[in-house]
Design a protein around this motif. Structure first.
Motif, PDB file in Angstrom:
ATOM      1  N   MET A 111       0.839  -1.181   0.000  1.00 31.11           N
ATOM      2  CA  MET A 111       0.000   0.000   0.000  1.00 31.11           C
ATOM      3  C   MET A 111       0.888   1.250   0.000  1.00 31.11           C
ATOM      4  SD  MET A 111      -2.992   0.911   2.630  1.00 31.11           S
ATOM      5  CE  MET A 111      -3.985   2.336   2.406  1.00 31.11           C
ATOM      6  N   ASN A 112       0.659   2.128  -0.955  1.00 22.21           N
ATOM      7  CA  ASN A 112       1.425   3.365  -1.032  1.00 22.21           C
ATOM      8  C   ASN A 112       1.018   4.323   0.081  1.00 22.21           C
ATOM      9  OD1 ASN A 112       2.970   2.778  -3.361  1.00 22.21           O
ATOM     10  ND2 ASN A 112       1.194   3.197  -4.641  1.00 22.21           N
ATOM     11  N   LYS A 113       2.022   4.951   0.690  1.00 23.99           N
ATOM     12  CA  LYS A 113       1.766   5.904   1.766  1.00 23.99           C
ATOM     13  C   LYS A 113       1.906   7.321   1.245  1.00 23.99           C
ATOM     14  CE  LYS A 113       3.209   2.937   5.524  1.00 23.99           C
ATOM     15  NZ  LYS A 113       4.131   2.770   6.645  1.00 23.99           N
ATOM     16  N   LEU A 114       1.141   8.220   1.864  1.00 26.36           N
ATOM     17  CA  LEU A 114       1.164   9.630   1.499  1.00 26.36           C
ATOM     18  C   LEU A 114       1.727  10.449   2.656  1.00 26.36           C
ATOM     19  CD1 LEU A 114       0.409  11.872  -0.521  1.00 26.36           C
ATOM     20  CD2 LEU A 114      -1.816  11.998   0.643  1.00 26.36           C
ATOM     21  N   PHE A 153       3.827  13.744  -5.949  1.00 24.30           N
ATOM     22  CA  PHE A 153       4.816  12.964  -6.682  1.00 24.30           C
ATOM     23  C   PHE A 153       5.365  11.828  -5.822  1.00 24.30           C
ATOM     24  CE2 PHE A 153       6.707  16.739  -4.800  1.00 24.30           C
ATOM     25  CZ  PHE A 153       7.706  16.209  -4.001  1.00 24.30           C
ATOM     26  N   LYS A 154       5.904  10.823  -6.522  1.00 22.49           N
ATOM     27  CA  LYS A 154       6.616   9.732  -5.855  1.00 22.49           C
ATOM     28  C   LYS A 154       7.984  10.283  -5.443  1.00 22.49           C
ATOM     29  CE  LYS A 154       7.047   5.159  -5.196  1.00 22.49           C
ATOM     30  NZ  LYS A 154       6.326   4.404  -4.253  1.00 22.49           N
ATOM     31  N   ILE A 155       8.299  10.206  -4.173  1.00 22.19           N
ATOM     32  CA  ILE A 155       9.477  10.887  -3.642  1.00 22.19           C
ATOM     33  C   ILE A 155      10.767  10.417  -4.295  1.00 22.19           C
ATOM     34  CG2 ILE A 155      10.860  11.295  -1.560  1.00 22.19           C
ATOM     35  CD1 ILE A 155       8.117  11.214  -0.017  1.00 22.19           C
ATOM     36  N   ASN A 156      10.931   9.105  -4.488  1.00 20.21           N
ATOM     37  CA  ASN A 156      12.207   8.620  -5.040  1.00 20.21           C
ATOM     38  C   ASN A 156      12.387   8.962  -6.516  1.00 20.21           C
ATOM     39  OD1 ASN A 156      10.562   6.737  -6.288  1.00 20.21           O
ATOM     40  ND2 ASN A 156      11.320   4.997  -5.111  1.00 20.21           N
ATOM     41  N   GLU A 157      11.365   9.523  -7.145  1.00 26.13           N
ATOM     42  CA  GLU A 157      11.475   9.953  -8.539  1.00 26.13           C
ATOM     43  C   GLU A 157      11.630  11.466  -8.660  1.00 26.13           C
ATOM     44  OE1 GLU A 157       8.186   8.419 -10.779  1.00 26.13           O
ATOM     45  OE2 GLU A 157       8.496   6.379 -10.055  1.00 26.13           O
ATOM     46  N   ALA A 158      11.620  12.169  -7.536  1.00 27.05           N
ATOM     47  CA  ALA A 158      11.659  13.630  -7.559  1.00 27.05           C
ATOM     48  C   ALA A 158      13.040  14.135  -7.939  1.00 27.05           C
ATOM     49  CB  ALA A 158      11.266  14.182  -6.198  1.00 27.05           C
ATOM     50  N   GLY A 159      13.063  15.206  -8.690  1.00 29.33           N
ATOM     51  CA  GLY A 159      14.313  15.857  -9.066  1.00 29.33           C
ATOM     52  C   GLY A 159      14.650  16.932  -8.056  1.00 29.33           C
ATOM     53  N   TYR A 160      14.420  18.170  -8.432  1.00 30.87           N
ATOM     54  CA  TYR A 160      14.695  19.304  -7.554  1.00 30.87           C
ATOM     55  C   TYR A 160      13.828  20.473  -8.010  1.00 30.87           C
ATOM     56  CZ  TYR A 160      17.291  21.060 -11.529  1.00 30.87           C
ATOM     57  OH  TYR A 160      17.618  21.496 -12.787  1.00 30.87           O
ATOM     58  N   SER A 187      11.718   7.838   1.114  1.00 25.39           N
ATOM     59  CA  SER A 187      12.002   7.713  -0.319  1.00 25.39           C
ATOM     60  C   SER A 187      11.021   6.821  -1.080  1.00 25.39           C
ATOM     61  CB  SER A 187      13.431   7.223  -0.537  1.00 25.39           C
ATOM     62  OG  SER A 187      13.576   5.907  -0.038  1.00 25.39           O
ATOM     63  N   ASP A 188      10.423   5.839  -0.458  1.00 23.84           N
ATOM     64  CA  ASP A 188       9.516   4.935  -1.160  1.00 23.84           C
ATOM     65  C   ASP A 188       8.061   5.398  -1.159  1.00 23.84           C
ATOM     66  OD1 ASP A 188      11.563   3.178  -1.845  1.00 23.84           O
ATOM     67  OD2 ASP A 188      11.373   2.070   0.034  1.00 23.84           O
ATOM     68  N   ASP A 189       7.787   6.541  -0.535  1.00 26.42           N
ATOM     69  CA  ASP A 189       6.411   7.013  -0.394  1.00 26.42           C
ATOM     70  C   ASP A 189       6.088   8.110  -1.411  1.00 26.42           C
ATOM     71  OD1 ASP A 189       6.017   5.314   1.832  1.00 26.42           O
ATOM     72  OD2 ASP A 189       6.948   6.784   3.152  1.00 26.42           O
ATOM     73  N   TRP A 190       4.859   8.554  -1.379  1.00 26.29           N
ATOM     74  CA  TRP A 190       4.390   9.672  -2.181  1.00 26.29           C
ATOM     75  C   TRP A 190       4.387  10.922  -1.317  1.00 26.29           C
ATOM     76  CZ3 TRP A 190       2.398  10.003  -7.255  1.00 26.29           C
ATOM     77  CH2 TRP A 190       2.409   8.808  -7.964  1.00 26.29           C
TER      78      TRP A 190
END
Length: 166
Positions: A1-4, A151-158, A92-95
């Motif tokens: 389950m994805n967390k926010l 956004f998905k945190i581990n995919e975030a840039g800056y 990092s694995d969450d939204w």
């Protein structure tokens, strides 16, 4: 389950912060990034955090602090990168849903439901935005969306270090 995880950015926002927190109280976690408040903002956040943990069996609201330099035109982006780095390190694995303290989410359950099947990327979220006081909602547009704040945190840039980064 994805967390926010909700990250709220503010400074001296005692008039708005409780409404913002109330609108996201069902998040899986809340972080408040304070820019150096000198009013009652931090006390309100701490009081809400106590009730939040007690009433909802959640993790505590985390307060992170980074002095906001009002004279620096790039500070908004710098502050957002400060909390983004915190999120990447700790969730990092969450939204993430990132808000300003004067923004109120209309229906957090819809966002939590959406992220269960969403593909990575940047998403814009509908919310209320106050101007000056609680009686004046931004009605310069029919529907208020904040761009690229989910956004998905581990995919975030800056964030670009400009006045209003997207």
């Amino acid at each position: 389950m994805n967390k926010l995880i909700v990250c709220i950015m503010g400074q001296n926002c005692e008039r708005f912060i409780k409404m913002c927190l109330e609108s996201v109280k069902n998040a899986d976690g809340i972080s408040y990034c304070d820019g150096g408040s000198t009013d009652k903002t931090l006390r309100i956040v701490r009081d809400f955090a106590f009730d939040y943990v007690d009433s909802f069996s959640k993790k505590p609201i985390i307060i992170i602090e980074n002095k906001y330099n009002q004279e620096d035109k790039g500070m908004n982006g710098k502050q957002r990168n400060f909390y983004l780095n915190y999120l990447k390190k700790n969730y990092s694995d969450d939204w993430a849903l990132c808000l300003d303290a004067d923004e109120v989410v209309e229906d957090l359950s819809k966002i939590k439901e959406f992220i269960q099947t969403a593909k990575g990327g940047l998403y814009s979220v509908k919310m209320e935005h106050f101007i000056g006081d609680l009686g004046h909602v931004d009605n310069t547009v029919q529907t208020h969306y904040v761009l690229n704040r989910l956004f998905k945190i581990n995919e975030a840039g800056y964030y670009d270090e400009v006045e209003h980064p997207v």
